[in-house]
Motif scaffolding. Structure first.
Motif, PDB file in Angstrom:
ATOM      1  N   PRO A 248      38.132  43.173 -24.427  1.00  0.00           N
ATOM      2  CA  PRO A 248      38.888  44.540 -25.274  1.00  0.00           C
ATOM      3  C   PRO A 248      39.861  43.692 -25.979  1.00  0.00           C
ATOM      4  O   PRO A 248      40.503  43.717 -27.205  1.00  0.00           O
ATOM      5  N   LEU A 249      40.926  42.321 -24.970  1.00  0.00           N
ATOM      6  CA  LEU A 249      41.496  41.594 -26.497  1.00  0.00           C
ATOM      7  C   LEU A 249      41.305  40.901 -27.268  1.00  0.00           C
ATOM      8  O   LEU A 249      41.339  40.521 -28.798  1.00  0.00           O
ATOM      9  N   ALA A 250      39.879  40.424 -26.769  1.00  0.00           N
ATOM     10  CA  ALA A 250      38.595  39.845 -27.958  1.00  0.00           C
ATOM     11  C   ALA A 250      38.107  40.801 -29.169  1.00  0.00           C
ATOM     12  O   ALA A 250      38.400  40.099 -30.653  1.00  0.00           O
ATOM     13  N   PHE A 251      37.946  41.864 -28.905  1.00  0.00           N
ATOM     14  CA  PHE A 251      37.399  42.740 -30.052  1.00  0.00           C
ATOM     15  C   PHE A 251      38.173  43.019 -30.878  1.00  0.00           C
ATOM     16  O   PHE A 251      38.375  44.007 -32.636  1.00  0.00           O
ATOM     17  N   LEU A 252      39.843  43.654 -30.244  1.00  0.00           N
ATOM     18  CA  LEU A 252      40.977  44.133 -30.569  1.00  0.00           C
ATOM     19  C   LEU A 252      41.868  43.264 -31.420  1.00  0.00           C
ATOM     20  O   LEU A 252      43.172  43.344 -31.228  1.00  0.00           O
ATOM     21  N   SER A 253      41.157  41.910 -32.135  1.00  0.00           N
ATOM     22  CA  SER A 253      42.117  40.484 -32.491  1.00  0.00           C
ATOM     23  C   SER A 253      42.143  40.335 -33.774  1.00  0.00           C
ATOM     24  O   SER A 253      42.612  39.747 -33.800  1.00  0.00           O
ATOM     25  N   GLY A 254      41.472  41.659 -35.030  1.00  0.00           N
ATOM     26  CA  GLY A 254      40.782  41.020 -36.039  1.00  0.00           C
ATOM     27  C   GLY A 254      40.103  40.231 -36.434  1.00  0.00           C
ATOM     28  O   GLY A 254      39.709  40.197 -37.829  1.00  0.00           O
ATOM     29  N   THR A 255      39.038  40.504 -35.410  1.00  0.00           N
ATOM     30  CA  THR A 255      38.249  40.290 -35.300  1.00  0.00           C
ATOM     31  C   THR A 255      37.239  40.000 -36.575  1.00  0.00           C
ATOM     32  O   THR A 255      36.390  39.896 -37.189  1.00  0.00           O
ATOM     33  N   PHE A 256      37.324  41.555 -36.903  1.00  0.00           N
ATOM     34  CA  PHE A 256      36.081  42.089 -37.951  1.00  0.00           C
ATOM     35  C   PHE A 256      37.051  42.969 -38.978  1.00  0.00           C
ATOM     36  O   PHE A 256      36.179  43.531 -39.304  1.00  0.00           O
TER      37      PHE A 256
ATOM     38  N   PHE B 228      44.701  37.235 -31.761  1.00  0.00           N
ATOM     39  CA  PHE B 228      44.805  37.601 -33.033  1.00  0.00           C
ATOM     40  C   PHE B 228      45.054  35.970 -33.769  1.00  0.00           C
ATOM     41  O   PHE B 228      44.629  36.046 -34.856  1.00  0.00           O
ATOM     42  N   TYR B 229      46.283  35.600 -33.374  1.00  0.00           N
ATOM     43  CA  TYR B 229      46.691  34.397 -33.644  1.00  0.00           C
ATOM     44  C   TYR B 229      45.697  33.158 -33.517  1.00  0.00           C
ATOM     45  O   TYR B 229      45.271  32.451 -34.680  1.00  0.00           O
ATOM     46  N   LEU B 230      45.072  33.042 -32.852  1.00  0.00           N
ATOM     47  CA  LEU B 230      44.212  32.750 -32.580  1.00  0.00           C
ATOM     48  C   LEU B 230      42.646  32.454 -33.927  1.00  0.00           C
ATOM     49  O   LEU B 230      42.035  31.982 -34.423  1.00  0.00           O
ATOM     50  N   ILE B 231      42.240  33.698 -34.006  1.00  0.00           N
ATOM     51  CA  ILE B 231      41.498  33.836 -35.239  1.00  0.00           C
ATOM     52  C   ILE B 231      41.889  34.353 -36.380  1.00  0.00           C
ATOM     53  O   ILE B 231      41.435  33.741 -37.613  1.00  0.00           O
TER      54      ILE B 231
END
Length: 269
Positions: free
Chosen positions: A193-201, A221-224
């Motif tokens: 969930p943290l990966a998908f809700l981080s601004g990836t898409f 989010f900051y990594l993405i």
């Protein structure tokens, strides 16, 4: 005399760092994922390609530019970093859980390695695996889509930090979990969930104010966002701020992993 000899036997003879032991642990962790490269390197590359293909077919033609760049170009850095952090997390967490389930974690704890050397040895495998995945995806994108890298040093920095940060999360999760289903729960309900809700898409600017605040609390989010700046030159925030946040979170997570190894939490009976 015997007492002096007994005392000397307990003295660490490697100086400030046991480089041989650290290098051996790091080598073991790297060779562990290279031995099954079709699962650890090829499979993530295929998965990232499928993500891009599906989004391109489903909504790519009808979606306009995002942050001034084509939607597919916008997606590439996020999918790459998501793949990196998932693999870095899997490398350390699976290594620890497998040794605990098989009962041979003692083989890692008995050698004269300090808690910090254990942390760094495991992180070496996670960072290397994440970097290999990132390089493979970047090369594939360059060959297929002609997508270059706008700021290589920024991109490399965030990829390395992403591998270290999620590798540290994997150490913590691997020490905490005693069974594979516990690790699956951590992966499914926290990491994914943290990966998908981080601004990836999507761009965070497209979200309502409340969701923007939630997203900006998420360190992934900051990594993405930092990787997006490094890859295509656009971002939702300042990359320097992202670098500071990710660096601080990584150090904090490494400290937690250090304490876990030092105290033997869920490692020593």
């Amino acid at each position: 005399m015997a007492q002096d000899q007994a005392t000397e036997m307990g003295v660490r003879r490697f100086g400030r760092a046991n480089w041989l032991g650290l290098g051996t642990l790091a080598k073991r962790e790297i060779l562990r994922f290279l031995a099954v490269w079709t699962q650890t390197l090829l499979a993530p590359l295929v998965t990232a390609g499928l993500f891009l293909l599906i989004f391109s077919i489903a909504i790519g033609p009808s979606r306009g530019a995002v942050m001034g760049v084509p939607f597919l170009t916008f997606l590439i850095p996020g999918i790459m970093m998501m793949t990196v952090i998932q693999n870095a997390f899997a490398n350390t967490s699976s290594s620890l859980v497998i040794t605990k389930v098989q009962g041979n974690i003692v083989d890692t704890l008995m050698p004269p390695l300090s808690p910090m050397e254990l942390v760094l040895g495991y992180l070496a495998g996670a960072v290397t695996r994440g970097l290999c995945v990132a390089v493979a995806i970047t090369i594939a994108l360059a060959l297929v889509l002609g997508q270059g890298v706008a700021h290589p040093l920024w991109a490399l920095t965030f990829v390395l930090l992403g591998g270290a940060m999620m590798g540290a999360v994997g150490i913590i999760a691997g020490i905490f979990a005693n069974k594979f289903d516990q690790m699956a729960a951590i992966t499914n309900f926290i990491v994914t969930p943290l990966a998908f809700l981080s601004g990836t898409f999507y761009s965070v600017e497209a979200l309502p104010e409340s969701l923007q605040s939630f997203t900006r609390v998420n360190p992934i989010f900051y990594l993405i966002d930092g990787t997006r700046y490094g890859m295509i030159g656009v971002s939702d925030g300042a990359p320097v701020v992202g670098l500071a946040v990710v660096g601080a979170v990584t150090l904090a997570l490494m400290s937690v992993a250090y304490v876990m190894f030092k105290t033997g939490y869920r490692l020593k009976s």
